[in-house]
Design a protein around this motif. Structure first.
Motif, PDB file in Angstrom:
ATOM      1  N   ARG A   1       0.861  -1.179   0.000  1.00 27.32           N
ATOM      2  CA  ARG A   1       0.000   0.000   0.000  1.00 27.32           C
ATOM      3  C   ARG A   1       0.902   1.235   0.000  1.00 27.32           C
ATOM      4  NH1 ARG A   1      -5.364   1.287   3.720  1.00 27.32           N
ATOM      5  NH2 ARG A   1      -5.971   3.174   2.558  1.00 27.32           N
ATOM      6  N   TYR A   2       1.092   1.772  -1.196  1.00 19.61           N
ATOM      7  CA  TYR A   2       2.051   2.857  -1.399  1.00 19.61           C
ATOM      8  C   TYR A   2       1.405   4.233  -1.375  1.00 19.61           C
ATOM      9  CZ  TYR A   2       0.191   1.943  -6.068  1.00 19.61           C
ATOM     10  OH  TYR A   2      -0.651   1.704  -7.134  1.00 19.61           O
ATOM     11  N   ALA A   3       0.086   4.291  -1.201  1.00 18.92           N
ATOM     12  CA  ALA A   3      -0.631   5.558  -1.081  1.00 18.92           C
ATOM     13  C   ALA A   3      -1.912   5.304  -0.308  1.00 18.92           C
ATOM     14  CB  ALA A   3      -0.935   6.147  -2.456  1.00 18.92           C
ATOM     15  N   ARG A   4      -2.480   6.377   0.209  1.00 16.77           N
ATOM     16  CA  ARG A   4      -3.737   6.223   0.954  1.00 16.77           C
ATOM     17  C   ARG A   4      -4.808   5.601   0.062  1.00 16.77           C
ATOM     18  NH1 ARG A   4      -3.654  10.806   2.839  1.00 16.77           N
ATOM     19  NH2 ARG A   4      -3.079  10.359   4.999  1.00 16.77           N
ATOM     20  N   ARG A   5      -4.754   5.897  -1.226  1.00 15.23           N
ATOM     21  CA  ARG A   5      -5.787   5.448  -2.150  1.00 15.23           C
ATOM     22  C   ARG A   5      -5.537   4.067  -2.740  1.00 15.23           C
ATOM     23  NH1 ARG A   5      -5.432  10.446  -6.119  1.00 15.23           N
ATOM     24  NH2 ARG A   5      -3.335  10.479  -5.250  1.00 15.23           N
ATOM     25  N   TRP A   6      -4.277   3.631  -2.834  1.00 14.20           N
ATOM     26  CA  TRP A   6      -3.982   2.465  -3.672  1.00 14.20           C
ATOM     27  C   TRP A   6      -3.066   1.461  -2.999  1.00 14.20           C
ATOM     28  CZ3 TRP A   6      -2.348   6.956  -7.017  1.00 14.20           C
ATOM     29  CH2 TRP A   6      -3.446   7.495  -7.705  1.00 14.20           C
ATOM     30  N   ALA A   7      -3.229   0.211  -3.408  1.00 10.51           N
ATOM     31  CA  ALA A   7      -2.301  -0.872  -3.075  1.00 10.51           C
ATOM     32  C   ALA A   7      -2.233  -1.798  -4.281  1.00 10.51           C
ATOM     33  CB  ALA A   7      -2.757  -1.636  -1.837  1.00 10.51           C
ATOM     34  N   SER A   8      -1.062  -2.354  -4.536  1.00 13.06           N
ATOM     35  CA  SER A   8      -0.876  -3.277  -5.657  1.00 13.06           C
ATOM     36  C   SER A   8      -0.014  -4.440  -5.206  1.00 13.06           C
ATOM     37  CB  SER A   8      -0.217  -2.578  -6.857  1.00 13.06           C
ATOM     38  OG  SER A   8      -1.009  -1.514  -7.333  1.00 13.06           O
ATOM     39  N   GLY A   9      -0.191  -5.573  -5.877  1.00 13.44           N
ATOM     40  CA  GLY A   9       0.612  -6.728  -5.498  1.00 13.44           C
ATOM     41  C   GLY A   9       0.350  -7.926  -6.372  1.00 13.44           C
ATOM     42  N   ILE A  10       0.625  -9.091  -5.830  1.00 15.21           N
ATOM     43  CA  ILE A  10       0.526 -10.341  -6.560  1.00 15.21           C
ATOM     44  C   ILE A  10      -0.027 -11.411  -5.630  1.00 15.21           C
ATOM     45  CG2 ILE A  10       2.857 -11.147  -5.975  1.00 15.21           C
ATOM     46  CD1 ILE A  10       3.069 -12.103  -8.920  1.00 15.21           C
ATOM     47  N   GLY A  11      -0.658 -12.430  -6.207  1.00 16.35           N
ATOM     48  CA  GLY A  11      -1.232 -13.480  -5.377  1.00 16.35           C
ATOM     49  C   GLY A  11      -1.371 -14.793  -6.118  1.00 16.35           C
ATOM     50  N   VAL A  12      -1.550 -15.850  -5.362  1.00 12.99           N
ATOM     51  CA  VAL A  12      -1.829 -17.173  -5.895  1.00 12.99           C
ATOM     52  C   VAL A  12      -3.279 -17.517  -5.559  1.00 12.99           C
ATOM     53  CG1 VAL A  12      -1.248 -19.625  -5.792  1.00 12.99           C
ATOM     54  CG2 VAL A  12       0.576 -17.905  -5.680  1.00 12.99           C
ATOM     55  N   ASP A  13      -4.040 -17.917  -6.576  1.00 14.35           N
ATOM     56  CA  ASP A  13      -5.457 -18.229  -6.421  1.00 14.35           C
ATOM     57  C   ASP A  13      -5.681 -19.729  -6.609  1.00 14.35           C
ATOM     58  OD1 ASP A  13      -5.910 -15.515  -6.182  1.00 14.35           O
ATOM     59  OD2 ASP A  13      -6.398 -15.258  -8.306  1.00 14.35           O
ATOM     60  N   LEU A  14      -6.436 -20.305  -5.695  1.00 16.25           N
ATOM     61  CA  LEU A  14      -6.787 -21.721  -5.757  1.00 16.25           C
ATOM     62  C   LEU A  14      -8.311 -21.824  -5.857  1.00 16.25           C
ATOM     63  CD1 LEU A  14      -5.692 -24.675  -5.492  1.00 16.25           C
ATOM     64  CD2 LEU A  14      -6.116 -24.464  -3.034  1.00 16.25           C
ATOM     65  N   PHE A  15      -8.802 -22.622  -6.811  1.00 22.11           N
ATOM     66  CA  PHE A  15     -10.235 -22.788  -7.018  1.00 22.11           C
ATOM     67  C   PHE A  15     -10.604 -24.264  -6.927  1.00 22.11           C
ATOM     68  CE2 PHE A  15      -8.741 -19.281  -9.686  1.00 22.11           C
ATOM     69  CZ  PHE A  15      -9.514 -18.228  -9.214  1.00 22.11           C
ATOM     70  N   TYR A  16     -11.775 -24.517  -6.366  1.00 18.52           N
ATOM     71  CA  TYR A  16     -12.299 -25.884  -6.309  1.00 18.52           C
ATOM     72  C   TYR A  16     -13.748 -25.858  -6.784  1.00 18.52           C
ATOM     73  CZ  TYR A  16     -13.538 -30.541  -4.689  1.00 18.52           C
ATOM     74  OH  TYR A  16     -13.952 -31.848  -4.649  1.00 18.52           O
ATOM     75  N   GLY A  17     -14.027 -26.604  -7.875  1.00 17.01           N
ATOM     76  CA  GLY A  17     -15.372 -26.646  -8.438  1.00 17.01           C
ATOM     77  C   GLY A  17     -16.043 -27.974  -8.180  1.00 17.01           C
ATOM     78  N   THR A  18     -17.169 -27.935  -7.493  1.00 16.19           N
ATOM     79  CA  THR A  18     -17.884 -29.170  -7.159  1.00 16.19           C
ATOM     80  C   THR A  18     -18.556 -29.794  -8.386  1.00 16.19           C
ATOM     81  OG1 THR A  18     -19.886 -27.911  -6.624  1.00 16.19           O
ATOM     82  CG2 THR A  18     -18.329 -28.333  -4.823  1.00 16.19           C
ATOM     83  N   TYR A  19     -18.516 -29.099  -9.497  1.00 17.46           N
ATOM     84  CA  TYR A  19     -19.226 -29.513 -10.700  1.00 17.46           C
ATOM     85  C   TYR A  19     -18.343 -30.297 -11.675  1.00 17.46           C
ATOM     86  CZ  TYR A  19     -16.859 -25.099 -11.441  1.00 17.46           C
ATOM     87  OH  TYR A  19     -15.925 -24.096 -11.442  1.00 17.46           O
ATOM     88  N   SER A  20     -17.108 -30.598 -11.328  1.00 19.74           N
ATOM     89  CA  SER A  20     -16.179 -31.191 -12.299  1.00 19.74           C
ATOM     90  C   SER A  20     -16.641 -32.574 -12.770  1.00 19.74           C
ATOM     91  CB  SER A  20     -14.779 -31.270 -11.706  1.00 19.74           C
ATOM     92  OG  SER A  20     -14.735 -32.158 -10.614  1.00 19.74           O
ATOM     93  N   ASP A  21     -17.250 -33.363 -11.893  1.00 25.68           N
ATOM     94  CA  ASP A  21     -17.725 -34.685 -12.313  1.00 25.68           C
ATOM     95  C   ASP A  21     -18.833 -34.560 -13.359  1.00 25.68           C
ATOM     96  OD1 ASP A  21     -15.936 -35.955 -10.671  1.00 25.68           O
ATOM     97  OD2 ASP A  21     -17.364 -36.328  -9.045  1.00 25.68           O
ATOM     98  N   HIS A  22     -19.714 -33.592 -13.166  1.00 25.85           N
ATOM     99  CA  HIS A  22     -20.777 -33.379 -14.146  1.00 25.85           C
ATOM    100  C   HIS A  22     -20.199 -32.891 -15.467  1.00 25.85           C
ATOM    101  CE1 HIS A  22     -24.666 -32.571 -15.823  1.00 25.85           C
ATOM    102  NE2 HIS A  22     -24.470 -31.254 -15.864  1.00 25.85           N
ATOM    103  N   VAL A  23     -19.208 -32.015 -15.401  1.00 26.76           N
ATOM    104  CA  VAL A  23     -18.544 -31.550 -16.618  1.00 26.76           C
ATOM    105  C   VAL A  23     -17.886 -32.716 -17.343  1.00 26.76           C
ATOM    106  CG1 VAL A  23     -16.667 -30.117 -17.520  1.00 26.76           C
ATOM    107  CG2 VAL A  23     -18.189 -29.204 -15.762  1.00 26.76           C
TER     108      VAL A  23
END
Length: 422
Positions: A300-322
């Motif tokens: 957070r480099y200013a009162r208004r803004w923050a920037s960065g990076i992240g790792v996202d993990l998703f789990y879909g309960t619908y994969s068997d139907h797909v």
């Protein structure tokens, strides 16, 4: 006698002070009346085949609020004293019509003898308008709008079967605009600009193509606070109330629970199911749960803004139907409920509210041949979050999308680890 006069004077003084304070408070508030003729944006060649009528007309009202320099609000000063609003937008969409002519691309879907229509809509939203330039007469601003909508005539296989834009009555509303206004009287102005706005159900039901509009807007605005935020004295005060900001790093863990319907179900029932089958072009779709976990590091480099990076993990309960449907789309039927992405993230703050935006690229995703056709190797996320006072927690709502088309809607809870710079 003197004592009674003194008491009357004190009571009158208190009354005048209260009246002045009330008047000062009311000077923070304004309003607007807006007209907005728009045209449907045709997003791709697929939509171009069935979209016919594209014109609509919207009317709107807004209640407006602005901090002024005397409030000593550092956030407002950093943004140049923005206008925050709550609005209602009523859209006459009779001119928005759709019809599928015979085409091999529609598979087994048969042509109907009428035009489908979108139907009128009503949207309730909050707005944030930040001035880019302001003097005693002119103001140029950009604005963002977020809220909910209601459409009276959604998809119906009985009498509105080609309306692929709107699949449910309740919708998500988003808008953005660029405007210029001219002050014609101390508290009154005329405002003109260009606006984009969108209605869709966030993949919570099908169909979910979404309605995208673009067009000019014209508004009559009442802003009794305009002198307070535009004078040269106000600008000097604004500079004085801008407090130094201590930059810091944020480490965050976010868990999300979401819901979605499947594009695969829509494609199957629309184009690969024969007429006479109970599921032929049905309007009933199963809603599936989805889960997510995010780990982010932002600066957070200013009162208004923050920037960065992240790792996202998703789990879909619908994969068997797909997996079951994948063979019908020419795939091998091998899917995985897990997806992993690496995302660039940016946040915009105003007090405890923040707008969170990210664009990510899948490192691993296996959701069948249909996903490869309709998705991209990247995904987008946008959401509104609230930092809970005196806790490291925040709550929010996100929409995840592929090429701006919603994939799912989720509610999230975050835990923030913050380390101030030395």
């Amino acid at each position: 006698m003197t004592r009674w006069l003194l008491m009357a004077w004190l009571l009158l003084g208190d009354s005048l002070t209260a009246s002045a304070q009330e008047t000062d408070t009311l000077r923070h508030w304004g309003g607007a009346f807006i007209a907005n003729p728009s045209t449907v944006i045709v997003m791709d060649s697929y939509q171009r085949k069935y979209q016919q009528g594209k014109r609509n007309l919207s009317w709107g009202i807004e209640a407006l609020y602005s901090s002024v320099p005397a409030d000593s609000d550092a956030y407002a000063a950093d943004y140049g004293y923005p206008t925050i609003g709550v609005g209602l937008k009523y859209s006459l969409n009779h001119g928005v019509t759709m019809h599928r002519s015979p085409d091999p691309a529609w598979g087994q879907a048969e042509e109907v003898d009428y035009r489908s229509r979108m139907g009128n809509s009503l949207s309730l939203y909050g707005s944030f308008a930040r001035p880019l330039y302001r003097n005693r007469k002119w103001e140029v601003d950009y604005a963002f709008l977020f809220g909910v909508g209601y459409c009276v005539h959604d998809y119906d296989p009985a009498d509105n079967v080609d309306n692929e834009l709107i699949g449910s009555h309740w919708l998500v509303f988003f808008g953005a605009g660029l405007h210029a206004s001219y002050r014609v009287a101390p508290a009154w102005g005329v405002k003109a600009g260009l606006e984009y706005w969108h209605l869709s159900n966030g993949a919570l039901y099908r169909p979910n193509k979404g309605a995208n509009f673009f067009g000019p807007s014209l508004a009559l605005v009442y802003r009794p606070y305009y002198d307070a935020v535009s004078s040269s004295e106000a600008k000097a005060v604004a500079q004085a109330v801008r407090r130094p900001f201590q930059r810091y790093w944020i480490a965050r863990v976010t868990a999300g629970v979401g819901a979605k319907t499947l594009n695969e179900d829509w494609q199957l029932t629309q184009f690969q199911t024969p007429p006479g089958d109970p599921d032929y072009r049905t309007g009933h779709f199963r809603i599936y749960a989805s889960y997510s976990l995010q780990t982010d590091v932002l600066y957070r480099y200013a009162r208004r803004w923050a920037s960065g990076i992240g790792v996202d993990l998703f789990y879909g309960t619908y994969s068997d139907h797909v997996a079951e449907l994948d063979t019908k789309f020419g795939g091998d039927g091998h899917t995985s409920p897990w997806s992993v992405g690496l995302a660039a993230k940016h946040e915009v703050y105003y007090h405890r509210l923040r707008l969170a935006m990210s664009i990510g690229f899948y490192l691993y995703r296996k959701m069948g041949v249909n996903a490869k056709e309709v998705e991209q190797p990247y995904y987008e996320r946008i959401g509104i979050h609230y930092d809970i006072p005196r806790t490291p927690l925040s709550v929010g709502v996100n929409v995840k999308a592929h090429r701006t088309k919603a994939d799912l809607t989720e509610v999230v809870l975050s835990y923030n680890f913050r380390k101030l710079e030395n």
